[in-house]
Design a protein around this motif. Structure first.
Motif, PDB file in Angstrom:
ATOM      1  N   GLY A  92       0.812  -1.212   0.000  1.00  0.00           N
ATOM      2  CA  GLY A  92       0.000   0.000   0.000  1.00  0.00           C
ATOM      3  C   GLY A  92       0.842   1.257   0.000  1.00  0.00           C
ATOM      4  N   LEU A  93       1.930   1.246   0.777  1.00  0.00           N
ATOM      5  CA  LEU A  93       2.822   2.406   0.808  1.00  0.00           C
ATOM      6  C   LEU A  93       3.457   2.650  -0.553  1.00  0.00           C
ATOM      7  CD1 LEU A  93       4.656   2.058   4.252  1.00  0.00           C
ATOM      8  CD2 LEU A  93       3.216   3.960   3.507  1.00  0.00           C
ATOM      9  N   TYR A  94       3.789   1.572  -1.258  1.00  0.00           N
ATOM     10  CA  TYR A  94       4.383   1.768  -2.578  1.00  0.00           C
ATOM     11  C   TYR A  94       3.379   2.403  -3.533  1.00  0.00           C
ATOM     12  CZ  TYR A  94       7.627   1.277  -6.350  1.00  0.00           C
ATOM     13  OH  TYR A  94       8.488   1.576  -7.370  1.00  0.00           O
ATOM     14  N   GLY A  95       2.096   2.075  -3.353  1.00  0.00           N
ATOM     15  CA  GLY A  95       1.073   2.742  -4.147  1.00  0.00           C
ATOM     16  C   GLY A  95       1.010   4.230  -3.845  1.00  0.00           C
ATOM     17  N   VAL A  96       1.125   4.593  -2.567  1.00  0.00           N
ATOM     18  CA  VAL A  96       1.133   6.011  -2.179  1.00  0.00           C
ATOM     19  C   VAL A  96       2.355   6.709  -2.784  1.00  0.00           C
ATOM     20  CG1 VAL A  96       1.281   7.605  -0.235  1.00  0.00           C
ATOM     21  CG2 VAL A  96      -0.156   5.565  -0.063  1.00  0.00           C
ATOM     22  N   ILE A  97       3.498   6.043  -2.749  1.00  0.00           N
ATOM     23  CA  ILE A  97       4.720   6.614  -3.329  1.00  0.00           C
ATOM     24  C   ILE A  97       4.541   6.862  -4.825  1.00  0.00           C
ATOM     25  CG2 ILE A  97       7.136   6.125  -3.875  1.00  0.00           C
ATOM     26  CD1 ILE A  97       7.219   4.561  -1.186  1.00  0.00           C
ATOM     27  N   THR A  98       3.953   5.896  -5.512  1.00  0.00           N
ATOM     28  CA  THR A  98       3.708   6.043  -6.948  1.00  0.00           C
ATOM     29  C   THR A  98       2.780   7.217  -7.216  1.00  0.00           C
ATOM     30  OG1 THR A  98       3.986   3.650  -7.270  1.00  0.00           O
ATOM     31  CG2 THR A  98       2.864   4.870  -9.013  1.00  0.00           C
ATOM     32  N   LEU A  99       1.738   7.355  -6.407  1.00  0.00           N
ATOM     33  CA  LEU A  99       0.805   8.473  -6.557  1.00  0.00           C
ATOM     34  C   LEU A  99       1.522   9.806  -6.347  1.00  0.00           C
ATOM     35  CD1 LEU A  99      -2.135   9.460  -6.876  1.00  0.00           C
ATOM     36  CD2 LEU A  99      -2.379   9.208  -4.402  1.00  0.00           C
ATOM     37  N   ILE A 107      11.446  14.851 -17.018  1.00  0.00           N
ATOM     38  CA  ILE A 107      11.892  13.609 -16.368  1.00  0.00           C
ATOM     39  C   ILE A 107      13.328  13.753 -15.879  1.00  0.00           C
ATOM     40  CG2 ILE A 107      12.408  11.164 -16.751  1.00  0.00           C
ATOM     41  CD1 ILE A 107      10.056  11.084 -18.684  1.00  0.00           C
ATOM     42  N   GLY A 108      14.148  14.433 -16.672  1.00  0.00           N
ATOM     43  CA  GLY A 108      15.525  14.679 -16.249  1.00  0.00           C
ATOM     44  C   GLY A 108      15.585  15.483 -14.958  1.00  0.00           C
ATOM     45  N   ILE A 109      14.682  16.460 -14.823  1.00  0.00           N
ATOM     46  CA  ILE A 109      14.611  17.240 -13.582  1.00  0.00           C
ATOM     47  C   ILE A 109      14.251  16.327 -12.410  1.00  0.00           C
ATOM     48  CG2 ILE A 109      13.194  18.944 -12.363  1.00  0.00           C
ATOM     49  CD1 ILE A 109      15.288  20.220 -14.065  1.00  0.00           C
ATOM     50  N   GLU A 110      13.238  15.502 -12.588  1.00  0.00           N
ATOM     51  CA  GLU A 110      12.831  14.568 -11.534  1.00  0.00           C
ATOM     52  C   GLU A 110      13.983  13.688 -11.086  1.00  0.00           C
ATOM     53  OE1 GLU A 110       8.375  12.977 -11.541  1.00  0.00           O
ATOM     54  OE2 GLU A 110       9.529  12.360 -13.273  1.00  0.00           O
ATOM     55  N   ILE A 116      19.058  13.994  -3.753  1.00  0.00           N
ATOM     56  CA  ILE A 116      18.512  13.668  -2.432  1.00  0.00           C
ATOM     57  C   ILE A 116      19.041  12.323  -1.952  1.00  0.00           C
ATOM     58  CG2 ILE A 116      16.389  13.041  -1.198  1.00  0.00           C
ATOM     59  CD1 ILE A 116      14.951  15.190  -2.785  1.00  0.00           C
ATOM     60  N   VAL A 117      19.091  11.350  -2.836  1.00  0.00           N
ATOM     61  CA  VAL A 117      19.622  10.027  -2.475  1.00  0.00           C
ATOM     62  C   VAL A 117      21.081  10.132  -2.046  1.00  0.00           C
ATOM     63  CG1 VAL A 117      20.348   7.827  -3.480  1.00  0.00           C
ATOM     64  CG2 VAL A 117      18.013   8.630  -3.806  1.00  0.00           C
ATOM     65  N   ALA A 154       9.688  19.357  -1.730  1.00  0.00           N
ATOM     66  CA  ALA A 154       8.949  18.826  -0.577  1.00  0.00           C
ATOM     67  C   ALA A 154       8.409  17.436  -0.878  1.00  0.00           C
ATOM     68  CB  ALA A 154       7.808  19.774  -0.204  1.00  0.00           C
ATOM     69  N   LEU A 155       7.807  17.279  -2.048  1.00  0.00           N
ATOM     70  CA  LEU A 155       7.292  15.963  -2.435  1.00  0.00           C
ATOM     71  C   LEU A 155       8.418  14.943  -2.545  1.00  0.00           C
ATOM     72  CD1 LEU A 155       4.625  16.931  -5.118  1.00  0.00           C
ATOM     73  CD2 LEU A 155       4.190  15.673  -3.009  1.00  0.00           C
ATOM     74  N   SER A 156       9.553  15.360  -3.077  1.00  0.00           N
ATOM     75  CA  SER A 156      10.690  14.437  -3.236  1.00  0.00           C
ATOM     76  C   SER A 156      11.183  13.946  -1.883  1.00  0.00           C
ATOM     77  CB  SER A 156      11.825  15.140  -3.986  1.00  0.00           C
ATOM     78  OG  SER A 156      11.412  15.550  -5.277  1.00  0.00           O
ATOM     79  N   ILE A 157      11.277  14.840  -0.924  1.00  0.00           N
ATOM     80  CA  ILE A 157      11.732  14.438   0.410  1.00  0.00           C
ATOM     81  C   ILE A 157      10.741  13.468   1.044  1.00  0.00           C
ATOM     82  CG2 ILE A 157      12.167  15.287   2.750  1.00  0.00           C
ATOM     83  CD1 ILE A 157      13.247  17.864   1.436  1.00  0.00           C
ATOM     84  N   VAL A 158       9.442  13.782   0.932  1.00  0.00           N
ATOM     85  CA  VAL A 158       8.428  12.887   1.495  1.00  0.00           C
ATOM     86  C   VAL A 158       8.476  11.523   0.813  1.00  0.00           C
ATOM     87  CG1 VAL A 158       5.945  12.538   1.809  1.00  0.00           C
ATOM     88  CG2 VAL A 158       6.935  14.796   2.179  1.00  0.00           C
ATOM     89  N   ILE A 159       8.679  11.510  -0.490  1.00  0.00           N
ATOM     90  CA  ILE A 159       8.752  10.250  -1.235  1.00  0.00           C
ATOM     91  C   ILE A 159       9.856   9.353  -0.681  1.00  0.00           C
ATOM     92  CG2 ILE A 159       9.498   9.282  -3.455  1.00  0.00           C
ATOM     93  CD1 ILE A 159       7.869  11.582  -4.782  1.00  0.00           C
ATOM     94  N   TRP A 160      11.020   9.940  -0.421  1.00  0.00           N
ATOM     95  CA  TRP A 160      12.134   9.116   0.044  1.00  0.00           C
ATOM     96  C   TRP A 160      11.999   8.731   1.507  1.00  0.00           C
ATOM     97  CZ3 TRP A 160      14.897   6.282  -2.900  1.00  0.00           C
ATOM     98  CH2 TRP A 160      15.000   6.626  -4.247  1.00  0.00           C
ATOM     99  N   VAL A 161      11.300   9.547   2.289  1.00  0.00           N
ATOM    100  CA  VAL A 161      10.983   9.130   3.659  1.00  0.00           C
ATOM    101  C   VAL A 161      10.054   7.913   3.616  1.00  0.00           C
ATOM    102  CG1 VAL A 161       9.767   9.792   5.777  1.00  0.00           C
ATOM    103  CG2 VAL A 161      11.351  11.397   4.696  1.00  0.00           C
TER     104      VAL A 161
END
Length: 332
Positions: free
Chosen positions: A54-61, A124-127, A134-135, A219-226
């Motif tokens: 379920g968490l991976y689904g949230v990450i994908t979203l 996509i390159g920016i992402e 961050i990694v 902000a979204l990127s940091i939350v994604i990796w958390v």
């Protein structure tokens, strides 16, 4: 000739990925017995794996939301198309070598939302650059803390150092290239030369990161990796293993960086090796690493990859039908 070379290069990359997967899987399984893995599977705490899925689904979203914010800077686009493209792209990344899924999701959104493919690739390159930086920061901080506490053995320390060096060169170089392209964009925007026109479109995609998008994107990127770290801990809890925050930081980011190289489908072998090597250095059985990596692949990655395949097949079937109708209308 160009087409043949492209096909040969794809075959070479695919074979290289399979070879890397086979070698790394052999190394990962070398000191792990079948009975150990069988015992781990028998004791799995399935609710934790359900939570991880379920968490991976949230990450994908959240990844889709982040990309949507960038693409809106190019043209109006429906979030549904961006979400579908994100899932389709992940399916291709999971099933194909060399992260070709990035091009698949660019092509999907280009067709669904009528955006320029080159500009979409720029976004996509920016992402990916933001993710990479961050990694690197997370891996460096986690590794420094573990080194201070003597939690890394020689093999694990060499692996982490190698990942840090290679990733720093790659993402640092990409970041510098993006800055240079933004700086010189005005000089090529009106050039009739096809290459320079494509460069201009690519720079348009890069400029989707601006004053309006930089804060929510970061902000979204940091939350994604958390959430990636939380998901990984849930998988490990399914096998009765708990890691400290620095250990999770190193394991999560090292696993992510290991997927950048050509690997077998599903990152088979490379994930098992990274997980088993690092968990062994943390004082855990290597078998837990192999089992946890396999659980991530089968429980977290595979379901969403299958959804992506279904979405992609439905979309391209629809496109094929529209083309046939157009051809039939033209001949009549």
């Amino acid at each position: 000739i160009s087409f043949a070379w492209t096909e040969r290069s794809r075959i070479v990359v695919a074979l290289l990925g399979l070879a890397v997967g086979a070698v790394t899987l052999y190394v990962a399984l070398h000191n792990v017995s079948f009975d150990e893995l069988k015992g781990l599977v028998a004791r799995i705490k399935w609710p934790w794996l359900v939570v991880a899925c379920g968490l991976y689904g949230v990450i994908t979203l959240m990844r889709a939301v982040r990309w949507y914010l960038l693409l809106r800077q190019l043209n109006p686009v429906r979030f549904r198309h961006v979400l579908e493209g994100t899932i389709v792209g992940f399916a291709a990344i999971y099933l194909l070598p060399a992260r070709l899924g990035e091009l698949f999701r660019a092509d999907y959104v280009k067709r669904a939302a009528a955006l320029g493919r080159t500009a979409v690739v720029g976004s996509i390159g920016i992402e990916r650059t933001i993710d990479g930086l961050i990694v690197l920061a997370i891996l460096g901080a986690g590794a420094a803390e573990l080194a201070r506490s003597n939690w890394l053995d020689a093999d694990a320390e060499n692996l982490v150092k190698s990942l840090l060096i290679v990733a720093s060169l790659v993402f640092g170089g990409i970041a510098m290239a993006l800055v240079v392209m933004r700086h010189f964009e005005g000089r090529v925007s009106f050039s009739p030369h096809p290459v320079l026109r494509r460069l201009h479109m690519l720079t348009r995609g890069i400029r989707t990161l601006n004053r309006a998008t930089i804060v929510p994107t970061l902000a979204l990127s940091i939350v994604i990796w958390v959430l990636e770290g939380v998901m990984l801990q849930c998988v490990l809890l399914a096998f009765g293993t708990v890691l400290t925050i620095p250990q999770l930081m190193v394991l999560c980011t090292s696993a992510a960086l290991s997927t950048l190289a050509p690997t077998a489908p599903g990152f088979l072998g490379s994930l098992q090796l990274v997980y088993s090597l690092l968990l062994a250095s943390f004082g855990q059985p290597a078998g837990v690493g192999v089992a946890a990596a396999t659980a991530v692949q089968l429980i977290c990655f595979l379901p969403y990859a299958l959804i992506g395949v279904a979405i992609g097949v439905a979309r391209w079937t629809k496109i094929a039908k529209l083309r046939r109708r157009t051809l039939q209308g033209g001949t009549s």
